[in-house]
Every structure is written in C-alpha cells, then in structure tokens.
Design a protein around this motif. Structure first.
Motif, PDB file in Angstrom:
ATOM      1  N   SER A  91       0.824  -1.211   0.000  1.00  0.00           N
ATOM      2  CA  SER A  91       0.000   0.000   0.000  1.00  0.00           C
ATOM      3  C   SER A  91       0.859   1.263   0.000  1.00  0.00           C
ATOM      4  N   GLU A  92       0.242   2.375  -0.280  1.00  0.00           N
ATOM      5  CA  GLU A  92       0.947   3.657  -0.263  1.00  0.00           C
ATOM      6  C   GLU A  92       1.380   4.036   1.148  1.00  0.00           C
ATOM      7  N   SER A  93       0.738   3.454   2.147  1.00  0.00           N
ATOM      8  CA  SER A  93       1.095   3.764   3.536  1.00  0.00           C
ATOM      9  C   SER A  93       2.308   2.972   4.015  1.00  0.00           C
ATOM     10  N   PHE A  94       2.805   2.061   3.192  1.00  0.00           N
ATOM     11  CA  PHE A  94       3.960   1.237   3.552  1.00  0.00           C
ATOM     12  C   PHE A  94       5.222   2.069   3.335  1.00  0.00           C
ATOM     13  N   LYS A  95       5.632   2.775   4.373  1.00  0.00           N
ATOM     14  CA  LYS A  95       6.743   3.723   4.297  1.00  0.00           C
ATOM     15  C   LYS A  95       7.910   3.249   5.158  1.00  0.00           C
ATOM     16  N   ALA A  96       9.112   3.410   4.605  1.00  0.00           N
ATOM     17  CA  ALA A  96      10.316   3.024   5.334  1.00  0.00           C
ATOM     18  C   ALA A  96      10.515   3.898   6.561  1.00  0.00           C
ATOM     19  N   TYR A  97      11.253   3.361   7.522  1.00  0.00           N
ATOM     20  CA  TYR A  97      11.509   4.087   8.762  1.00  0.00           C
ATOM     21  C   TYR A  97      12.259   5.386   8.490  1.00  0.00           C
ATOM     22  N   PHE A  98      13.205   5.351   7.570  1.00  0.00           N
ATOM     23  CA  PHE A  98      13.851   6.600   7.143  1.00  0.00           C
ATOM     24  C   PHE A  98      14.112   6.535   5.651  1.00  0.00           C
ATOM     25  N   SER A 156      15.483   0.199   3.783  1.00  0.00           N
ATOM     26  CA  SER A 156      14.589  -0.955   3.637  1.00  0.00           C
ATOM     27  C   SER A 156      14.078  -1.418   4.996  1.00  0.00           C
ATOM     28  N   PHE A 157      14.196  -0.548   6.016  1.00  0.00           N
ATOM     29  CA  PHE A 157      13.703  -0.850   7.351  1.00  0.00           C
ATOM     30  C   PHE A 157      12.305  -0.270   7.545  1.00  0.00           C
ATOM     31  N   TYR A 158      11.435  -1.074   8.145  1.00  0.00           N
ATOM     32  CA  TYR A 158      10.055  -0.649   8.392  1.00  0.00           C
ATOM     33  C   TYR A 158       9.720  -0.914   9.859  1.00  0.00           C
ATOM     34  N   ARG A 159       9.271   0.133  10.541  1.00  0.00           N
ATOM     35  CA  ARG A 159       8.936  -0.024  11.953  1.00  0.00           C
ATOM     36  C   ARG A 159       7.711  -0.901  12.099  1.00  0.00           C
ATOM     37  N   ILE A 160       7.786  -1.900  12.961  1.00  0.00           N
ATOM     38  CA  ILE A 160       6.723  -2.892  13.036  1.00  0.00           C
ATOM     39  C   ILE A 160       5.390  -2.294  13.475  1.00  0.00           C
ATOM     40  N   SER A 161       5.437  -1.240  14.266  1.00  0.00           N
ATOM     41  CA  SER A 161       4.192  -0.633  14.757  1.00  0.00           C
ATOM     42  C   SER A 161       3.486   0.189  13.692  1.00  0.00           C
TER      43      SER A 161
END
Length: 222
Positions: free
Chosen positions: A46-53, A57-62
């Motif tokens: 989804s468009e809301s799937f944004k990397a932590y920075f 390629s890191f994504y915060r689990i929360s």
C-alpha cells in the motif's frame, strides 16, 4: 539521556522493469527512495507502507498495516521454504531486521547483516545482572563494555572486522544502563503488539500457522 530502541523489519522489493539507481543509498537517497516506493507499489504494497527513514529498507513494526503484514507473511513462507516445498511447515526463522538505537532523537546504530527481531534477547542480556554480555546482533557487531551505570559500544573493535552497512558516526558511544533498560522494555511492548497483530491476521486469514508470533519474532531454536 533519552534512549529508544526501535524494532524494525527489513523488506526489499525489486522490479526488473524499474531502473535501479547506480550508486549507494547514501549517495543517491532520493533516487533510492523513489525506486523503493515504486517497487513496493508494483508488488501490491500500500501507499502507507513507508520506510523508517528515507531510502532505507527498514520498516517499523508498529507502522505496518494488516494488509501489508499479510503480504510479508506470505513472503516469509516463500523465502523459508526448503527443497521439499512444505510451505508453512518450513517456517522457523525470525524476521530479518532488528533494532535501531536512537539517542537523544538521533538514530545512532542500525541493524546489520543477518540481524533479526530475535536479537531482542541480545539487548536484554546487556542489562541483565547475570548475563554473559556476548553481544551479537548480526555482523559486524560492536564490542561492548559493561560498567556499573553505563554501557560502551566500541565500533572500532567489532566482531568481525567489517564495515558497517549503515555507518556509525562515532568510534564509540556510551549509554546510560537504566535508560537502555527502559528502552528495551518499551521495545518488548511494541513486540507484544506486533505478536497480537500476527495472531489476529493468522486467524482472520485462516493461515493456520502454529505459533506464528513466536516463529516470526523469536524463531525456532535449532
């Protein structure tokens, strides 16, 4: 000293129809950010799937939606399959990623190669009174020195001696032990919410993966 420990998973999408940036994410952060967003969308995230920075390629689990996490679960099933292709029966490994150490609102130390969510145990060991303090969260991992009230991370004497994929800005950093203990407890709360999310999706989608939360967060001991 403000200390945070941010749980993240690593997700990389590639698409041969998209032109991949020719340099590193450090040199071409905008180009890599655009590529990652486009590759994510082409693989139906989804468009809301944004990397932590930016460009990472890191994504915060929360911050991962149920829909995107379902795609990640299916990907883990595919990645972890053995030659017998048994599907969910092969699931045994913790998700790739780990923990970002944030000091006074600055991201300071990042997960490295072979890091995973199960390495929360390594962080817990740092503040344990009876731990052996052998700190390994992927390679390279800094040498650590435990003192009464602080912990020193020595990046010059890493094991093994390799360059850090996500560079560190200082040769060593010191953190207050009690502040780190609190950060670890907060990270564990975030892991618990993530576990509940995994269980909920498993039930809703009839995936029938036994102990999905324990496997994908902590892994199965060999």
């Amino acid at each position: 000293m403000k200390i945070e420990l941010i749980p993240v998973i690593e997700v990389s999408n590639y698409d041969e129809d998209l032109e991949m940036p020719s340099g590193s994410y450090l040199e071409f952060s905008d180009e890599w950010e655009n590529y990652n967003i486009s590759a994510n969308l082409k693989t139906d995230f989804s468009e809301s799937f944004k990397a932590y920075f930016k460009s990472s390629s890191f994504y915060r689990i929360s911050e991962i939606s149920d829909a995107d996490l379902l795609k990640i679960i299916y990907r883990e099933i595919e990645i972890q399959q053995t030659e017998e292709n048994r599907g969910i029966d092969d699931l045994a490994c913790s998700m790739d990623g780990g923990y970002i150490l944030k000091i006074n609102d600055v991201d300071t130390y990042f997960p490295q190669c072979c890091g995973s969510l199960k390495h929360i145990a390594e962080w817990e060991d740092l503040v344990s009174e009876d731990g052996n303090h052998h700190f390994y969260t992927g390679h390279p991992s800094p040498k650590v020195e435990i003192q009464e009230h602080k912990i020193i991370f020595d990046f010059l004497h890493s094991m093994p001696q390799e360059s850090y994929a996500y560079p560190v800005s200082e040769d060593q950093i010191e953190v207050d032990k009690e502040s780190l203990r609190t950060a670890i407890e907060n990270a564990k709360k975030e892991l618990q919410y993530f576990a509940e999310q995994l269980i909920r999706i498993n039930k809703k989608e009839n995936l029938n993966i036994p102990e999905i939360d324990k496997i994908l967060i902590y892994g199965i001991d060999e």
